[in-house]
Enzyme design. Structure first.
Site, PDB file in Angstrom:
ATOM      1  N   HIS A  71      11.205  32.447 -17.490  1.00 63.17           N
ATOM      2  CA  HIS A  71      12.169  31.496 -17.029  1.00 63.17           C
ATOM      3  C   HIS A  71      13.492  31.938 -16.232  1.00 63.17           C
ATOM      4  CE1 HIS A  71      10.859  28.271 -20.248  1.00 63.17           C
ATOM      5  NE2 HIS A  71       9.783  28.449 -19.546  1.00 63.17           N
ATOM      6  N   GLU A  73      16.683  32.017 -16.559  1.00 63.41           N
ATOM      7  CA  GLU A  73      17.709  32.880 -17.242  1.00 63.41           C
ATOM      8  C   GLU A  73      17.188  34.145 -17.574  1.00 63.41           C
ATOM      9  OE1 GLU A  73      16.515  29.919 -17.891  1.00 63.41           O
ATOM     10  OE2 GLU A  73      17.753  28.647 -19.014  1.00 63.41           O
ATOM     11  N   CYS A  99      16.479  26.236 -22.315  1.00 66.20           N
ATOM     12  CA  CYS A  99      15.475  25.840 -23.419  1.00 66.20           C
ATOM     13  C   CYS A  99      15.843  26.555 -24.746  1.00 66.20           C
ATOM     14  CB  CYS A  99      14.127  25.848 -22.909  1.00 66.20           C
ATOM     15  SG  CYS A  99      13.480  27.611 -23.173  1.00 66.20           S
ATOM     16  N   ARG A 207       2.227  18.673   2.029  1.00 68.36           N
ATOM     17  CA  ARG A 207       0.705  18.462   1.305  1.00 68.36           C
ATOM     18  C   ARG A 207       0.646  19.813   0.480  1.00 68.36           C
ATOM     19  NH1 ARG A 207      -3.452  16.465   5.797  1.00 68.36           N
ATOM     20  NH2 ARG A 207      -2.742  14.324   6.097  1.00 68.36           N
ATOM     21  N   THR A 219      -6.604   3.092   5.567  1.00 68.84           N
ATOM     22  CA  THR A 219      -6.239   4.284   6.284  1.00 68.84           C
ATOM     23  C   THR A 219      -7.408   4.967   6.374  1.00 68.84           C
ATOM     24  OG1 THR A 219      -3.847   4.145   5.921  1.00 68.84           O
ATOM     25  CG2 THR A 219      -4.788   6.419   6.351  1.00 68.84           C
ATOM     26  N   ASP A 223      -9.028   5.983   9.803  1.00 65.43           N
ATOM     27  CA  ASP A 223      -8.618   7.298  10.517  1.00 65.43           C
ATOM     28  C   ASP A 223      -9.704   8.179   9.991  1.00 65.43           C
ATOM     29  OD1 ASP A 223      -6.563   6.164  11.558  1.00 65.43           O
ATOM     30  OD2 ASP A 223      -4.929   6.910  10.317  1.00 65.43           O
ATOM     31  N   LEU A 227      -6.856  14.778   4.483  1.00 67.92           N
ATOM     32  CA  LEU A 227      -5.821  14.920   3.432  1.00 67.92           C
ATOM     33  C   LEU A 227      -5.726  16.209   2.806  1.00 67.92           C
ATOM     34  CD1 LEU A 227      -6.003  11.200   2.107  1.00 67.92           C
ATOM     35  CD2 LEU A 227      -4.438  12.118   3.767  1.00 67.92           C
ATOM     36  N   ARG A 230      -3.254  22.162   6.044  1.00 69.27           N
ATOM     37  CA  ARG A 230      -3.907  23.270   6.952  1.00 69.27           C
ATOM     38  C   ARG A 230      -2.683  23.710   7.967  1.00 69.27           C
ATOM     39  NH1 ARG A 230      -6.637  18.409   6.974  1.00 69.27           N
ATOM     40  NH2 ARG A 230      -6.130  17.569   9.123  1.00 69.27           N
ATOM     41  N   PRO A 299       0.759   0.773   6.440  1.00 72.13           N
ATOM     42  CA  PRO A 299       2.064  -0.518   6.341  1.00 72.13           C
ATOM     43  C   PRO A 299       1.944  -1.026   4.981  1.00 72.13           C
ATOM     44  CG  PRO A 299       0.962  -0.843   8.361  1.00 72.13           C
ATOM     45  CD  PRO A 299       0.475   0.545   7.948  1.00 72.13           C
TER      46      PRO A 299
HETATM   47  N1  LIG Z   1       1.968   5.834  11.215  1.00 67.68           N
HETATM   48  C1  LIG Z   1       1.641   6.697  10.093  1.00 67.68           C
HETATM   49  O1  LIG Z   1       2.347   7.236   9.563  1.00 67.68           O
HETATM   50  C2  LIG Z   1       0.323   6.050   9.311  1.00 67.68           C
HETATM   51  C3  LIG Z   1      -0.144   6.543   8.162  1.00 67.68           C
HETATM   52  C4  LIG Z   1      -1.282   6.108   7.626  1.00 67.68           C
HETATM   53  C5  LIG Z   1      -1.767   5.114   8.058  1.00 67.68           C
HETATM   54  N2  LIG Z   1      -1.457   4.657   9.388  1.00 67.68           N
HETATM   55  C6  LIG Z   1      -2.142   3.672   9.861  1.00 67.68           C
HETATM   56  O2  LIG Z   1      -2.358   2.267   9.262  1.00 67.68           O
HETATM   57  C7  LIG Z   1      -3.514   1.822   9.468  1.00 67.68           C
HETATM   58  C8  LIG Z   1      -4.077   1.119   8.162  1.00 67.68           C
HETATM   59  O3  LIG Z   1      -3.106   0.263   7.762  1.00 67.68           O
HETATM   60  P1  LIG Z   1      -3.360  -0.363   6.359  1.00 67.68           P
HETATM   61  O4  LIG Z   1      -2.054  -0.997   6.070  1.00 67.68           O
HETATM   62  O5  LIG Z   1      -4.493  -1.408   6.639  1.00 67.68           O
HETATM   63  O6  LIG Z   1      -3.729   0.663   5.414  1.00 67.68           O
HETATM   64  P2  LIG Z   1      -3.363   1.027   4.047  1.00 67.68           P
HETATM   65  O7  LIG Z   1      -1.842   0.622   3.648  1.00 67.68           O
HETATM   66  O8  LIG Z   1      -3.645   2.630   3.912  1.00 67.68           O
HETATM   67  O9  LIG Z   1      -4.400   0.303   2.916  1.00 67.68           O
HETATM   68  C9  LIG Z   1      -4.113  -1.000   2.800  1.00 67.68           C
HETATM   69  C10 LIG Z   1      -5.111  -1.303   1.804  1.00 67.68           C
HETATM   70  O10 LIG Z   1      -4.733  -0.889   0.352  1.00 67.68           O
HETATM   71  C11 LIG Z   1      -5.722  -1.759  -0.563  1.00 67.68           C
HETATM   72  N3  LIG Z   1      -4.701  -2.000  -1.672  1.00 67.68           N
HETATM   73  C12 LIG Z   1      -4.975  -1.455  -2.927  1.00 67.68           C
HETATM   74  N4  LIG Z   1      -4.021  -1.909  -4.046  1.00 67.68           N
HETATM   75  C13 LIG Z   1      -2.928  -2.597  -2.914  1.00 67.68           C
HETATM   76  C14 LIG Z   1      -1.879  -2.964  -3.312  1.00 67.68           C
HETATM   77  N5  LIG Z   1      -1.243  -3.176  -4.547  1.00 67.68           N
HETATM   78  N6  LIG Z   1      -1.052  -3.615  -2.259  1.00 67.68           N
HETATM   79  C15 LIG Z   1      -1.421  -3.716  -0.910  1.00 67.68           C
HETATM   80  N7  LIG Z   1      -2.906  -3.203  -0.768  1.00 67.68           N
HETATM   81  C16 LIG Z   1      -3.237  -2.423  -1.764  1.00 67.68           C
HETATM   82  C17 LIG Z   1      -5.927  -2.917   0.272  1.00 67.68           C
HETATM   83  O11 LIG Z   1      -7.463  -2.672   0.324  1.00 67.68           O
HETATM   84  P3  LIG Z   1      -8.321  -3.774   0.143  1.00 67.68           P
HETATM   85  O12 LIG Z   1      -8.490  -4.413   1.766  1.00 67.68           O
HETATM   86  O13 LIG Z   1      -9.870  -3.346  -0.308  1.00 67.68           O
HETATM   87  O14 LIG Z   1      -7.953  -5.064  -0.657  1.00 67.68           O
HETATM   88  C18 LIG Z   1      -5.238  -2.782   1.484  1.00 67.68           C
HETATM   89  O15 LIG Z   1      -6.094  -3.431   2.678  1.00 67.68           O
HETATM   90  C19 LIG Z   1      -4.306   2.635  10.229  1.00 67.68           C
HETATM   91  O16 LIG Z   1      -4.565   2.106  11.790  1.00 67.68           O
HETATM   92  C20 LIG Z   1      -3.577   4.100  10.249  1.00 67.68           C
HETATM   93  O17 LIG Z   1      -3.891   4.658  11.420  1.00 67.68           O
HETATM   94  C21 LIG Z   1      -0.452   5.161   9.977  1.00 67.68           C
END
Ligand SMILES: NC(=O)c1ccc[n+]([C@@H]2O[C@H](COP(=O)([O-])OP(=O)(O)OC[C@H]3O[C@@H](n4cnc5c(N)ncnc54)[C@H](OP(=O)(O)O)[C@@H]3O)[C@@H](O)[C@H]2O)c1
Length: 365
Positions: A71, A73, A99, A207, A219, A223, A227, A230, A299
């Site tokens: 720890h 200390e 502790c 990561r 996502t 994509d 994950l 790297r 989003p």
């Molecule tokens: N700019 C960035 O940093 C970034 C990062 C990551 C991704 N992206 C882009 O984001 C896009 C994908 O966006 P997205 O919004 O569809 O993907 P997402 O947020 O990664 O996934 C959404 C899916 O999560 C599932 N889900 C499970 N539990 C949920 C809950 N409690 N609330 C909401 N959803 C839940 C749902 O799947 P079900 O459809 O099965 O119900 C929903 O359709 C891609 O084009 C990717 O390239 C951008």
């Protein structure tokens, strides 16, 4: 060691400012900066740093370096003796209450009492039922103890540990990249990456120190991400890769379904299109021992995590405008709603991108 000695020389001058408040803050901040070196190496233990001072001179310093290791200390006491210093009569500045239990290491309170330390200044009480109460033990042994909140860095350092221990939830770090006009998703046909190589490098470093990386099925479908960390000098821990779905499974043939890359893949399906985010996080903390979780989703899921108040910290990689001008934190547009309750800590240029770092409770002061 060489850099430690240089630090102590510069701190000595600082500490002699005849301002005890400033001295406590400076020593606790130094201890916190030491502790941060082990981010990703010590969890589920807390990151802890310690500095021993007598008559305005730093005698020794140390931090908890790896899970199961000495720890902070004891590291600081060993450093003190290595330098030929006697810790008797010293003040110990520690980021977390020492502790008082036998775990992988013997109690820190024993080491401080045996060393003849006269006072302990600590930044945060230990909330863990097993190890808490060290200050009481020290006081009963005649060592004055003081909880000191003068260093925001030292106080906030233990946030992830304290959150997991007191709520059963991990610390959630959201990361996303966005265009200057506030979009996370580029139009079909446009370049896939919004952020530049420097920003991507920062994400890989993140990561490499978290316990789990959580994404959404949207996502994965769009994509096909790997994950993994790297291009990082040292991967401190291999994160579990977690996909939340509304009920469906992984797309056949995607990298995660094929088990490509290091790190276990966990799919957590929800009911009626929604995974229970709180339950998913609690599972990661309780069953997988996760302290820090990185959220790398689209989003839809980001909005859901934010609405649940689960996001503790965020790194936003903002691409420059068409004229190359940096995107300020005040220009993040609609995505700002995901940052409610967080405070901007720092904006840092990364080439033409800007990294905006937000954190619950901030770090200012
Ligand atoms: N700019 C960035 O940093 C970034 C990062 C990551 C991704 N992206 C882009 O984001 C896009 C994908 O966006 P997205 O919004 O569809 O993907 P997402 O947020 O990664 O996934 C959404 C899916 O999560 C599932 N889900 C499970 N539990 C949920 C809950 N409690 N609330 C909401 N959803 C839940 C749902 O799947 P079900 O459809 O099965 O119900 C929903 O359709 C891609 O084009 C990717 O390239 C951008």
């Amino acid at each position: 060691m060489g850099s430690n000695l240089r630090t102590s020389a510069s701190i000595r001058g600082h500490y002699c400012l005849r301002d005890p408040m400033n001295a406590s803050s400076a020593m606790l901040s130094l201890a916190a900066r030491l502790a941060l070196r082990a981010a990703g190496d010590v969890e589920p233990n807390p990151m802890v740093g310690a500095v021993l001072v007598r008559d305005g001179v730093v005698l020794g310093m140390g931090h908890h370096r790896r899970f199961g290791g000495l720890h902070a200390e004891r590291e600081a006491l060993a450093d003190c003796r290595r330098r030929g210093n006697d810790p008797r009569g010293a003040i110990a500045f520690v980021t977390l209450e020492p502790c008082c239990h036998h775990g992988k290491q013997p109690p820190c309170t024993d080491a401080l009492i045996e060393a003849g330390v006269v006072r302990v200044v600590y930044a945060r009480p230990d909330p863990h039922a097993v190890s808490a109460g060290g200050a009481g033990v020290l006081e009963r042994a005649g060592i004055a103890c003081e909880l000191c909140g003068d260093s925001p860095l030292a106080t906030r350092l233990s946030d992830p540990f304290v959150k997991r221990v007191t709520t059963g939830l991990p610390w959630v770090i959201a990361k996303w990249a966005q265009t200057a006009d506030g979009r996370l998703i580029t139009r079909p046909g446009e370049a896939r990456w919004i952020s530049n190589e420097l920003s991507l490098g920062r994400v890989h470093r993140l990561r490499a120190r978290v316990d789990a990386i959580v994404t959404g099925i949207g996502t994965v479908a769009a994509d096909d991400p790997l994950l993994t960390a790297r291009g990082v000098r040292r991967v401190r821990r291999v994160a579990e890769r977690v996909v939340l779905t509304g009920g469906r499974g992984l797309p056949a043939g995607c990298k995660l379904a094929r088990g490509e890359g290091a790190g276990e893949v966990l799919v957590l399906p929800g009911f009626a299109g929604r995974a229970d985010l709180g339950a998913a996080l609690r599972l990661l903390a309780a069953e997988r021992g996760a302290t820090n979780v990185l959220l790398e989703c689209g989003p839809t899921l980001l909005a859901a995590f934010a609405a649940g108040g689960f996001i503790d910290e965020a790194f936003v990689y903002a691409a420059p405008g068409p004229d190359g001008a940096p995107t300020g934190a005040d220009c993040l547009g609609a995505c700002c709603v995901w940052l409610a309750g967080l405070t901007l800590v720092r904006s840092k240029p990364l080439g033409r991108d800007t990294e905006h770092w937000f954190r619950r409770n901030g770090l200012a002061g």
